[in-house]
Motif scaffolding. Sequence first.
Motif, mmCIF file in Angstrom:
data_model
loop_
_atom_site.group_PDB
_atom_site.id
_atom_site.type_symbol
_atom_site.label_atom_id
_atom_site.label_comp_id
_atom_site.label_asym_id
_atom_site.label_seq_id
_atom_site.Cartn_x
_atom_site.Cartn_y
_atom_site.Cartn_z
ATOM 1 N N TYR A 50 0.743 -1.336 0.022
ATOM 2 C CA TYR A 50 0.138 -0.202 0.009
ATOM 3 C C TYR A 50 1.463 1.309 -0.414
ATOM 4 N N GLY A 51 2.319 1.342 0.413
ATOM 5 C CA GLY A 51 3.153 2.004 1.003
ATOM 6 C C GLY A 51 3.550 2.879 -0.375
ATOM 7 N N VAL A 52 3.651 1.059 -1.624
ATOM 8 C CA VAL A 52 4.382 1.680 -2.461
ATOM 9 C C VAL A 52 2.983 2.075 -3.406
ATOM 10 N N LEU A 53 2.180 1.595 -3.519
ATOM 11 C CA LEU A 53 1.153 2.600 -4.161
ATOM 12 C C LEU A 53 0.842 3.866 -4.353
ATOM 13 N N LYS A 54 0.549 4.269 -3.151
ATOM 14 C CA LYS A 54 0.539 5.827 -2.394
ATOM 15 C C LYS A 54 1.964 5.896 -3.258
ATOM 16 N N PHE A 55 3.103 5.961 -2.839
ATOM 17 C CA PHE A 55 4.404 6.228 -3.595
ATOM 18 C C PHE A 55 4.555 6.460 -4.925
ATOM 19 N N LEU A 56 3.616 5.803 -5.434
ATOM 20 C CA LEU A 56 3.193 5.696 -6.995
ATOM 21 C C LEU A 56 2.327 6.748 -7.288
ATOM 22 N N GLN A 57 1.563 7.593 -6.287
ATOM 23 C CA GLN A 57 0.698 8.827 -6.534
ATOM 24 C C GLN A 57 1.237 9.436 -5.991
ATOM 25 N N LYS A 58 2.685 9.713 -5.281
ATOM 26 C CA LYS A 58 3.133 11.135 -5.218
ATOM 27 C C LYS A 58 2.466 10.991 -3.622
ATOM 28 N N ASP A 59 1.991 10.651 -3.085
ATOM 29 C CA ASP A 59 1.150 10.903 -1.390
ATOM 30 C C ASP A 59 1.884 10.059 -0.723
ATOM 31 N N TYR A 60 3.210 10.721 -1.261
ATOM 32 C CA TYR A 60 4.254 10.525 0.013
ATOM 33 C C TYR A 60 3.870 10.482 1.285
ATOM 34 N N ILE A 61 2.991 11.443 2.458
ATOM 35 C CA ILE A 61 2.365 11.226 3.786
ATOM 36 C C ILE A 61 1.930 10.509 3.689
ATOM 37 N N ALA A 62 0.910 9.473 2.950
ATOM 38 C CA ALA A 62 0.469 8.234 3.244
ATOM 39 C C ALA A 62 1.170 7.175 3.299
ATOM 40 N N ALA A 63 2.153 7.595 2.593
ATOM 41 C CA ALA A 63 3.488 6.057 2.008
ATOM 42 C C ALA A 63 3.918 6.242 3.568
ATOM 43 N N GLU A 64 4.235 7.026 3.731
ATOM 44 C CA GLU A 64 5.132 6.893 4.980
ATOM 45 C C GLU A 64 4.685 6.239 6.422
ATOM 46 N N LYS A 65 3.211 6.614 6.050
ATOM 47 C CA LYS A 65 3.305 5.934 7.534
ATOM 48 C C LYS A 65 2.902 4.562 7.479
ATOM 49 N N ALA A 66 2.364 3.876 6.413
ATOM 50 C CA ALA A 66 1.883 2.543 5.547
ATOM 51 C C ALA A 66 3.742 2.171 5.289
ATOM 52 N N PHE A 67 4.645 2.314 5.759
ATOM 53 C CA PHE A 67 6.067 1.798 5.126
ATOM 54 C C PHE A 67 5.992 1.892 6.943
ATOM 55 N N HIS A 68 5.824 2.953 7.768
ATOM 56 C CA HIS A 68 6.152 2.994 9.137
ATOM 57 C C HIS A 68 5.644 1.633 9.620
ATOM 58 N N ILE A 69 4.218 0.638 9.145
ATOM 59 C CA ILE A 69 3.128 0.173 10.192
ATOM 60 C C ILE A 69 3.826 -1.114 9.354
ATOM 61 N N ALA A 70 4.286 -1.301 8.225
ATOM 62 C CA ALA A 70 4.916 -2.474 8.086
ATOM 63 C C ALA A 70 6.622 -2.659 8.512
ATOM 64 N N ASN A 71 6.982 -2.060 9.143
ATOM 65 C CA ASN A 71 8.112 -1.740 9.467
ATOM 66 C C ASN A 71 8.569 -1.653 11.064
ATOM 67 N N ASP A 72 7.684 -1.381 11.184
ATOM 68 C CA ASP A 72 7.366 -1.798 13.072
ATOM 69 C C ASP A 72 6.852 -2.959 13.546
ATOM 70 N N SER A 73 6.408 -3.231 12.409
ATOM 71 C CA SER A 73 5.680 -5.159 13.081
ATOM 72 C C SER A 73 6.281 -5.714 12.695
ATOM 73 N N LYS A 74 6.506 -7.596 14.127
ATOM 74 C CA LYS A 74 7.009 -8.112 14.582
ATOM 75 C C LYS A 74 7.837 -8.982 13.542
ATOM 76 N N GLU A 75 7.447 -8.746 12.364
ATOM 77 C CA GLU A 75 8.057 -9.534 10.745
ATOM 78 C C GLU A 75 9.184 -8.342 10.618
ATOM 79 N N GLU A 76 10.193 -9.190 9.665
ATOM 80 C CA GLU A 76 11.059 -8.596 9.639
ATOM 81 C C GLU A 76 10.613 -8.059 8.081
#
Length: 369
Positions: free
Chosen positions: A261-287
């Motif tokens: 979803y972050g990549v999707l928002k990045f491609l749509q140039k919605d960088y704020i939404a992309a950053e939020k999505a990547f943060h959620i993915a990055n903060d998960s227990k999975e690597e």
Amino acid sequence: MANICPIKSPHKALILAEAYEHKEAYRPALNIYQSLVKNSEISLRVKINLGNVHFKLQNYPLAIKFYKMALDQVGQNKKNIYSKIMHNIGLAFIQQKQYSEAAFVFAYIIKESPDFRAYLHLILCWFALRKIAKIRRSFSDLFSLPKLDTKVEEIAKLIILISPLIEEVEEDGFNWCVDVIRITDYAWMADNLEIARIVELMRKGNLAEALKFLQKFEMNVKHLTENSRINLSFVYLHLKKLEQVENLLKGCTKPKAYNNYGVLKFLQKDYIAAEKAFHIANDSKEEIYEASYNLGLVQRKLGDRKQSQEIYDTILKQYPFPYNLMMFGLSNINDPGVLRNIAKLYKNLSNYKMAKWFFEEAFAVNPLY
């Protein structure tokens, strides 16, 4: 030299030997195990451990010898332990390329206490022996199991392996396997396997074939698990079909979904939404490695170059190679295609040492890739 503190208890000696084995100090472990093999209280465990150590040392005939001694002691009443020891014997035969003997062992396990691993290794034996009819029969029987303790990805890898052998045309082989599954209790797997084939073709750079199967899939799609929706969104991201990506990811909560979803928002140039999505993915227990890289990428777009550089420095400390995962389409570090791509990148950079390492890693994961 005298033993200052002799170990009198066989149980303590066994614990010490297992500690040596765990530390890969196999010679002292073997010495202790050999001294304990006639102790009736622990001899079964000792014989199994002796088999395991000889297996690790690639002394496969000796491993088989001790496994068989353990079988004689455990008897067939304890089916679970008996089956596990038999499985180890089968694997030892495979390591010696004695595929007929291994197939006999795995066929016996399936008769007594069938499970996915036994079927998998039996099919691989038939594959090595080029026994097409037996591959087909074992594959069909596999899906009569009441429960499959595996992931769709493993079934997909097996199908990709056997498809070129069971039919003259690889596509026909794949379709035969999927058709077998569709008439079983695991029919829900069929659509997921179709997606796995499309993703595999895209990772290999065969876009034309991937598109052909994607068009066919879109006409016949029935059931999709969350993992399949995430994988299919990966396909649509590469095709820039962004509306389909958004629809597929609705309701998905897994970290990889947030990354896509972050990549999707990045491609749509919605960088704020992309950053939020990547943060959620990055903060998960999975690597989620790609989420870390992509977070650095989007923060650079937002002008925070310092934070972006800190993320990249952290990644390089953990993983000494470039992780442009949007470029490679990486889903995990055990993907042989990705490992080969990274190897090629290092080769282009004239870093032959790292290139050699990644080529060897790719080979270790899947020698047939």
